[in-house]
Design a protein around this motif. Structure first.
Motif, PDB file in Angstrom:
ATOM      1  N   VAL A 183    -125.625  61.664 -14.232  1.00 49.79           N
ATOM      2  CA  VAL A 183    -124.728  62.701 -13.608  1.00 49.79           C
ATOM      3  C   VAL A 183    -123.323  61.843 -13.214  1.00 49.79           C
ATOM      4  CG1 VAL A 183    -124.185  64.225 -11.710  1.00 49.79           C
ATOM      5  CG2 VAL A 183    -126.303  64.228 -13.148  1.00 49.79           C
ATOM      6  N   THR A 239    -120.473  65.750  -8.464  1.00 51.63           N
ATOM      7  CA  THR A 239    -121.637  66.710  -7.762  1.00 51.63           C
ATOM      8  C   THR A 239    -121.610  68.022  -8.352  1.00 51.63           C
ATOM      9  OG1 THR A 239    -120.918  65.583  -5.689  1.00 51.63           O
ATOM     10  CG2 THR A 239    -121.783  68.000  -5.711  1.00 51.63           C
ATOM     11  N   MET A 240    -122.822  68.558  -8.748  1.00 52.99           N
ATOM     12  CA  MET A 240    -122.864  69.974  -9.459  1.00 52.99           C
ATOM     13  C   MET A 240    -123.760  70.570  -8.795  1.00 52.99           C
ATOM     14  SD  MET A 240    -123.257  68.923 -13.541  1.00 52.99           S
ATOM     15  CE  MET A 240    -124.175  67.237 -13.681  1.00 52.99           C
ATOM     16  N   LYS A 241    -123.359  71.630  -8.386  1.00 51.25           N
ATOM     17  CA  LYS A 241    -124.137  72.857  -7.868  1.00 51.25           C
ATOM     18  C   LYS A 241    -123.777  74.170  -8.505  1.00 51.25           C
ATOM     19  CE  LYS A 241    -126.516  74.848  -4.449  1.00 51.25           C
ATOM     20  NZ  LYS A 241    -128.098  74.712  -4.388  1.00 51.25           N
ATOM     21  N   ARG A 242    -125.163  74.907  -8.736  1.00 52.46           N
ATOM     22  CA  ARG A 242    -124.955  76.182  -9.582  1.00 52.46           C
ATOM     23  C   ARG A 242    -123.753  76.174 -10.684  1.00 52.46           C
ATOM     24  NH1 ARG A 242    -128.048  79.730  -7.735  1.00 52.46           N
ATOM     25  NH2 ARG A 242    -128.992  79.558  -5.487  1.00 52.46           N
ATOM     26  N   ALA A 255    -121.609  71.900 -16.705  1.00 49.33           N
ATOM     27  CA  ALA A 255    -122.301  70.599 -16.880  1.00 49.33           C
ATOM     28  C   ALA A 255    -122.082  69.756 -17.823  1.00 49.33           C
ATOM     29  CB  ALA A 255    -123.936  71.017 -16.970  1.00 49.33           C
ATOM     30  N   LEU A 285    -129.492  70.673 -17.027  1.00 54.80           N
ATOM     31  CA  LEU A 285    -128.670  70.450 -15.864  1.00 54.80           C
ATOM     32  C   LEU A 285    -128.214  71.608 -15.116  1.00 54.80           C
ATOM     33  CD1 LEU A 285    -126.247  67.619 -17.420  1.00 54.80           C
ATOM     34  CD2 LEU A 285    -127.978  67.300 -15.267  1.00 54.80           C
ATOM     35  N   SER A 286    -127.938  72.703 -15.860  1.00 54.69           N
ATOM     36  CA  SER A 286    -127.401  74.021 -15.259  1.00 54.69           C
ATOM     37  C   SER A 286    -128.587  74.751 -14.420  1.00 54.69           C
ATOM     38  CB  SER A 286    -127.020  75.043 -16.425  1.00 54.69           C
ATOM     39  OG  SER A 286    -126.763  76.311 -15.813  1.00 54.69           O
ATOM     40  N   SER A 333    -129.342  72.547 -11.207  1.00 58.49           N
ATOM     41  CA  SER A 333    -128.319  72.624 -10.257  1.00 58.49           C
ATOM     42  C   SER A 333    -128.505  74.031  -9.586  1.00 58.49           C
ATOM     43  CB  SER A 333    -126.836  72.455 -10.911  1.00 58.49           C
ATOM     44  OG  SER A 333    -126.694  73.804 -11.738  1.00 58.49           O
ATOM     45  N   ARG A 334    -129.182  74.983 -10.029  1.00 59.41           N
ATOM     46  CA  ARG A 334    -129.086  76.180  -9.289  1.00 59.41           C
ATOM     47  C   ARG A 334    -130.322  76.081  -8.124  1.00 59.41           C
ATOM     48  NH1 ARG A 334    -130.788  79.444 -14.226  1.00 59.41           N
ATOM     49  NH2 ARG A 334    -129.184  78.527 -15.659  1.00 59.41           N
ATOM     50  N   THR A 337    -128.615  70.457  -5.424  1.00 55.28           N
ATOM     51  CA  THR A 337    -127.609  69.804  -6.071  1.00 55.28           C
ATOM     52  C   THR A 337    -127.798  68.480  -6.472  1.00 55.28           C
ATOM     53  OG1 THR A 337    -126.503  70.712  -4.047  1.00 55.28           O
ATOM     54  CG2 THR A 337    -125.235  69.013  -4.919  1.00 55.28           C
ATOM     55  N   LEU A 338    -127.191  68.250  -7.612  1.00 51.50           N
ATOM     56  CA  LEU A 338    -126.937  66.974  -8.172  1.00 51.50           C
ATOM     57  C   LEU A 338    -125.895  66.254  -7.909  1.00 51.50           C
ATOM     58  CD1 LEU A 338    -127.781  68.305 -12.131  1.00 51.50           C
ATOM     59  CD2 LEU A 338    -129.399  66.891 -10.437  1.00 51.50           C
TER      60      LEU A 338
END
Length: 267
Positions: free
Chosen positions: A114, A117-120, A126, A203-204, A207-208, A211-212
């Motif tokens: 990654v 930062t990925m969230k939802r 992604a 990834l999606s 991320s739900r 948090t990545l």
């Protein structure tokens, strides 16, 4: 571009692997990739695990052929688990067979690193948050996995998360060969096109729930052919377009004499 982390006379640095040299970077490549103008010979450096994640996320039964091999139904949603950071080893470092297991298996995998930062996020979002891809061996104590409902202990022993040798930033993950070789013999052979959920769907999905963060590693499942490792083996994980991750295998009681294997191939 093949990003790496390496130990050299000047310390530990990020870099770009270029044939026989490593071009050193000013810092981690998540925000930007900035060269220092200094290079070190590959022969005078040691490649390390190519990033330092806050977490390693695994996916079970994500290849159709592997689900069939394990005689399990095709999952309707990704089957997730975590591997501890204490399981990380880099290229050339030994995998140690724990005394608690008599059936430790190799699992060759493509892993994604990654970048932001990925969230939802959606699968399309992604895609924009990926730094690149690396080779991963999801080493598993199969007898413990069968005996316990959770995967944590079976997949979490020290040295059970080898990955590297580089992070390839320019790769289409949807149709790449993934192989495992033990002592030069092909044990696993598959193609990422056989994945049930592709990299960006995974990834999606993750991320739900959590948090990545930059540097986090997501493994994407293994093709068929998983099998046992024995002390004295050398196991290689090969991902087309990325390189080869090579690790020796030692019995736990031999760890005091463990020494890194020679430098792994990067392509």
């Amino acid at each position: 571009m093949k990003l790496c982390r390496c130990s050299h006379a000047g310390g530990i640095s990020w870099g770009i692997l270029e044939e026989t040299t490593i071009a050193l970077l000013a810092g981690p490549p998540f925000e930007k990739i900035e060269r220092t103008g200094v290079s070190v010979p590959l022969a005078q450096a040691r490649l390390l695990a190519p990033c330092e994640p806050s977490k390693i996320l695994g996916v079970g039964l994500n290849y159709r052929a592997h689900a069939e091999e394990m005689k399990k139904p095709i999952p309707s949603r990704p089957l997730m688990f975590l591997k501890p950071l204490t399981a990380i080893v880099g290229p050339g470092e030994p995998i140690r067979l724990p005394l608690e297991s008599c059936e430790v298996h190799h699992e060759a995998e493509l892993a994604v690193v990654v970048a932001r930062t990925m969230k939802r996020v959606s699968p399309a979002q992604a895609r924009e948050g990926v730094l690149g891809f690396t080779c991963f061996n999801d080493v598993t104590a199969r007898d413990i996995q069968r005996a316990e409902v959770q995967y944590t202990r079976a997949k979490g022993f020290d040295t059970f998360a080898p990955f590297g040798p580089v992070i390839e930033t320019e790769l289409d993950p949807k149709k790449q060969l993934v192989k495992a070789l033990v002592n030069g013999e092909v044990r696993q052979l598959g193609n990422t096109s056989d994945m049930i959920f592709d990299v960006y769907e995974l990834l999606s999905f993750v991320s739900r729930g959590m948090t990545l963060l930059p540097g986090d590693v997501l493994t994407t499942g293994t093709p068929p052919g998983v099998g046992p490792l024995a002390a004295g083996d050398v196991v290689e994980v090969s991902v087309e377009g990325v390189g080869v991750l090579r690790n020796p295998v030692l019995a736990e009681e031999d760890q005091a004499s463990a020494a890194p294997l020679g430098r792994p191939a990067a392509g």
